[in-house]
Design a protein around this motif. Structure first.
Motif, PDB file in Angstrom:
ATOM      1  N   GLU A 116       0.838  -1.202   0.000  1.00 57.45           N
ATOM      2  CA  GLU A 116       0.000   0.000   0.000  1.00 57.45           C
ATOM      3  C   GLU A 116       0.875   1.254   0.000  1.00 57.45           C
ATOM      4  N   GLY A 117       1.925   1.237   0.811  1.00 63.16           N
ATOM      5  CA  GLY A 117       2.809   2.402   0.899  1.00 63.16           C
ATOM      6  C   GLY A 117       3.474   2.689  -0.437  1.00 63.16           C
ATOM      7  N   LEU A 118       4.045   1.646  -1.039  1.00 58.70           N
ATOM      8  CA  LEU A 118       4.731   1.854  -2.322  1.00 58.70           C
ATOM      9  C   LEU A 118       3.759   2.304  -3.408  1.00 58.70           C
ATOM     10  N   ARG A 119       2.564   1.711  -3.413  1.00 58.56           N
ATOM     11  CA  ARG A 119       1.562   2.147  -4.417  1.00 58.56           C
ATOM     12  C   ARG A 119       1.269   3.631  -4.252  1.00 58.56           C
ATOM     13  N   GLY A 120       1.089   4.026  -2.993  1.00 55.61           N
ATOM     14  CA  GLY A 120       0.760   5.429  -2.727  1.00 55.61           C
ATOM     15  C   GLY A 120       1.893   6.370  -3.102  1.00 55.61           C
ATOM     16  N   TRP A 121       3.137   5.913  -2.951  1.00 50.07           N
ATOM     17  CA  TRP A 121       4.287   6.790  -3.223  1.00 50.07           C
ATOM     18  C   TRP A 121       4.603   6.913  -4.708  1.00 50.07           C
ATOM     19  N   ARG A 122       4.067   6.011  -5.507  1.00 49.25           N
ATOM     20  CA  ARG A 122       4.401   5.986  -6.932  1.00 49.25           C
ATOM     21  C   ARG A 122       4.189   7.356  -7.593  1.00 49.25           C
ATOM     22  N   PRO A 127      10.202  10.847 -12.600  1.00 52.20           N
ATOM     23  CA  PRO A 127      10.551   9.782 -13.546  1.00 52.20           C
ATOM     24  C   PRO A 127      11.933   9.217 -13.218  1.00 52.20           C
ATOM     25  N   GLY A 128      12.017   7.883 -13.135  1.00 50.46           N
ATOM     26  CA  GLY A 128      13.291   7.237 -12.781  1.00 50.46           C
ATOM     27  C   GLY A 128      13.573   7.217 -11.296  1.00 50.46           C
ATOM     28  N   GLY A 129      12.669   7.789 -10.497  1.00 49.11           N
ATOM     29  CA  GLY A 129      12.873   7.867  -9.049  1.00 49.11           C
ATOM     30  C   GLY A 129      12.747   6.500  -8.383  1.00 49.11           C
ATOM     31  N   ALA A 130      13.184   6.424  -7.133  1.00 52.26           N
ATOM     32  CA  ALA A 130      13.228   5.137  -6.423  1.00 52.26           C
ATOM     33  C   ALA A 130      12.748   5.306  -4.983  1.00 52.26           C
ATOM     34  N   ALA A 131      12.380   4.177  -4.406  1.00 56.43           N
ATOM     35  CA  ALA A 131      12.037   4.143  -2.985  1.00 56.43           C
ATOM     36  C   ALA A 131      13.033   3.239  -2.278  1.00 56.43           C
ATOM     37  N   GLN A 166       5.617  -8.454  -1.923  1.00 62.44           N
ATOM     38  CA  GLN A 166       4.836  -7.241  -1.630  1.00 62.44           C
ATOM     39  C   GLN A 166       5.305  -6.062  -2.480  1.00 62.44           C
ATOM     40  N   VAL A 167       6.625  -6.000  -2.706  1.00 56.95           N
ATOM     41  CA  VAL A 167       7.177  -4.921  -3.542  1.00 56.95           C
ATOM     42  C   VAL A 167       6.698  -5.110  -4.985  1.00 56.95           C
ATOM     43  N   GLU A 168       6.774  -6.341  -5.456  1.00 60.12           N
ATOM     44  CA  GLU A 168       6.374  -6.609  -6.849  1.00 60.12           C
ATOM     45  C   GLU A 168       4.874  -6.397  -7.036  1.00 60.12           C
ATOM     46  N   ALA A 169       4.085  -6.723  -5.996  1.00 55.16           N
ATOM     47  CA  ALA A 169       2.628  -6.515  -6.090  1.00 55.16           C
ATOM     48  C   ALA A 169       2.283  -5.033  -6.216  1.00 55.16           C
ATOM     49  N   ALA A 170       3.196  -4.173  -5.760  1.00 55.81           N
ATOM     50  CA  ALA A 170       2.971  -2.723  -5.893  1.00 55.81           C
ATOM     51  C   ALA A 170       3.403  -2.219  -7.263  1.00 55.81           C
ATOM     52  N   GLY A 171       3.939  -3.126  -8.108  1.00 61.15           N
ATOM     53  CA  GLY A 171       4.372  -2.704  -9.445  1.00 61.15           C
ATOM     54  C   GLY A 171       5.778  -2.136  -9.450  1.00 61.15           C
ATOM     55  N   TYR A 172       6.593  -2.529  -8.470  1.00 63.88           N
ATOM     56  CA  TYR A 172       7.988  -2.081  -8.392  1.00 63.88           C
ATOM     57  C   TYR A 172       8.912  -3.266  -8.662  1.00 63.88           C
ATOM     58  N   GLU A 173      10.141  -2.910  -9.082  1.00 64.97           N
ATOM     59  CA  GLU A 173      11.197  -3.909  -9.251  1.00 64.97           C
ATOM     60  C   GLU A 173      12.197  -3.739  -8.099  1.00 64.97           C
ATOM     61  N   VAL A 174      12.589  -4.848  -7.482  1.00 64.16           N
ATOM     62  CA  VAL A 174      13.616  -4.770  -6.427  1.00 64.16           C
ATOM     63  C   VAL A 174      14.975  -4.574  -7.095  1.00 64.16           C
ATOM     64  N   ILE A 175      15.677  -3.520  -6.705  1.00 61.31           N
ATOM     65  CA  ILE A 175      17.000  -3.234  -7.291  1.00 61.31           C
ATOM     66  C   ILE A 175      18.099  -3.915  -6.466  1.00 61.31           C
ATOM     67  N   ALA A 176      17.966  -3.834  -5.142  1.00 61.52           N
ATOM     68  CA  ALA A 176      18.971  -4.443  -4.257  1.00 61.52           C
ATOM     69  C   ALA A 176      18.386  -4.525  -2.858  1.00 61.52           C
ATOM     70  N   THR A 177      18.945  -5.423  -2.058  1.00 62.67           N
ATOM     71  CA  THR A 177      18.525  -5.513  -0.654  1.00 62.67           C
ATOM     72  C   THR A 177      19.765  -5.628   0.233  1.00 62.67           C
TER      73      THR A 177
END
Ligand SMILES: C[S@@+](CC[C@H](N)C(=O)[O-])C[C@H]1O[C@@H](n2cnc3c(N)ncnc32)[C@H](O)[C@@H]1O
Length: 238
Positions: A116-122, A127-131, A166-177
């Motif tokens: 929910e948080g990542l969806r809201g922050w989108r 453009p090209g920004g990251a969380a 959960q990250v992918e469900a928000a439509g984001y790609e994980v870059i690194a952990t």
């Protein structure tokens, strides 16, 4: 958000309200290539430790902390006073406007839920920004009882694979952990133990209960310091 006054008194005295080191912030900036005249939000900034690191690392950038608890905002304002490129506001991190090149959020996204948080922050990302966010995780396998007791207040705590989902469900790609165990927690709990001890003499019953809760949390962490973890996740909208 309404919290017991004793809780706010104790935690407002701390440099930060959860585990994390300046090196984690610098690692995220480097991996994501965030530099120059960028705009960064520290969502749920607490008393502003990471705002300081971000502002110093990005002298041509602008850092905006957003925090819900007025006493934490006041503490952050005091420590950011000498940093012209950083400011903090009382506000709701669920309603960011941006546009930001980076939304940094240490130990706070669970208030919204990762997806929910990542969806809201989108919509608040340039453009090209990251969380970049840190989140408590189970490491998997048979967890010792101390680990289960430690996280008892967070019944939905995910493991690392679930965070990725959960990250992918928000439509984001994980870059690194990056897994945060040991040193960042030690530093955090050293400061919490010190401030709890300072407030103990003459504590009211309400404050004594808050101090007891903090000391119990520290004692549980000390039983399993390598099994109690945050994961720092860097992600970009797909
Ligand atoms: C565990 S603390 C971490 C603080 C800080 N990021 C740090 O690492 O020291 C989580 C913070 O998120 C803040 N918070 C929770 N929900 C919020 C919301 N909707 N808007 C703004 N801040 C929020 C809390 O008040 C708290 O200060």
């Amino acid at each position: 958000m309404t919290l017991p006054p004793g809780f706010v008194t104790l935690y407002a005295r701390l440099d930060r309200q959860g585990p994390g080191l300046a090196g984690d912030v610098l690692w995220a900036l480097e991996v994501l290539g965030i530099e120059g005249a960028v705009r960064v939000c520290d969502a749920g900034c607490g008393t502003g430790a990471d705002c300081v690191t971000l502002a110093r690392a990005l002298p041509s950038g602008e850092v905006e902390g957003i925090e819900a608890i007025p006493a934490f905002v006041a503490a952050a304002e005091a420590r950011l006073r000498d940093l012209p490129n950083a400011r903090v506001s009382a506000g709701d991190m669920a309603a960011l406007s941006g546009p930001y090149h980076l939304i940094w959020s240490a130990g706070a996204i669970y208030f919204l839920g990762v997806t929910e948080g990542l969806r809201g922050w989108r919509g608040a990302l340039a453009p090209g920004g990251a969380a970049a966010f840190s989140q408590g995780v189970y490491l998997g396998g048979d967890e010792p009882q101390a680990v289960r007791d430690f996280w008892a207040g967070e019944p939905e705590l995910p493991d690392r694979a679930a965070v990725r989902e959960q990250v992918e469900a928000a439509g984001y790609e994980v870059i690194a952990t990056r897994l945060l165990t040991g040193a960042p927690w030690q530093a955090y709990y050293d400061s919490l133990a010190r401030e709890a001890a300072a407030l103990r003499p003459g504590a009211t019953p309400e404050m004594a209960a808050v101090l007891d809760g903090a000391e119990r949390e520290i004692a549980l962490w000390r039983q399993a310091p390598e099994r109690i973890a945050y994961e720092l996740v860097l992600a970009r909208p797909r």
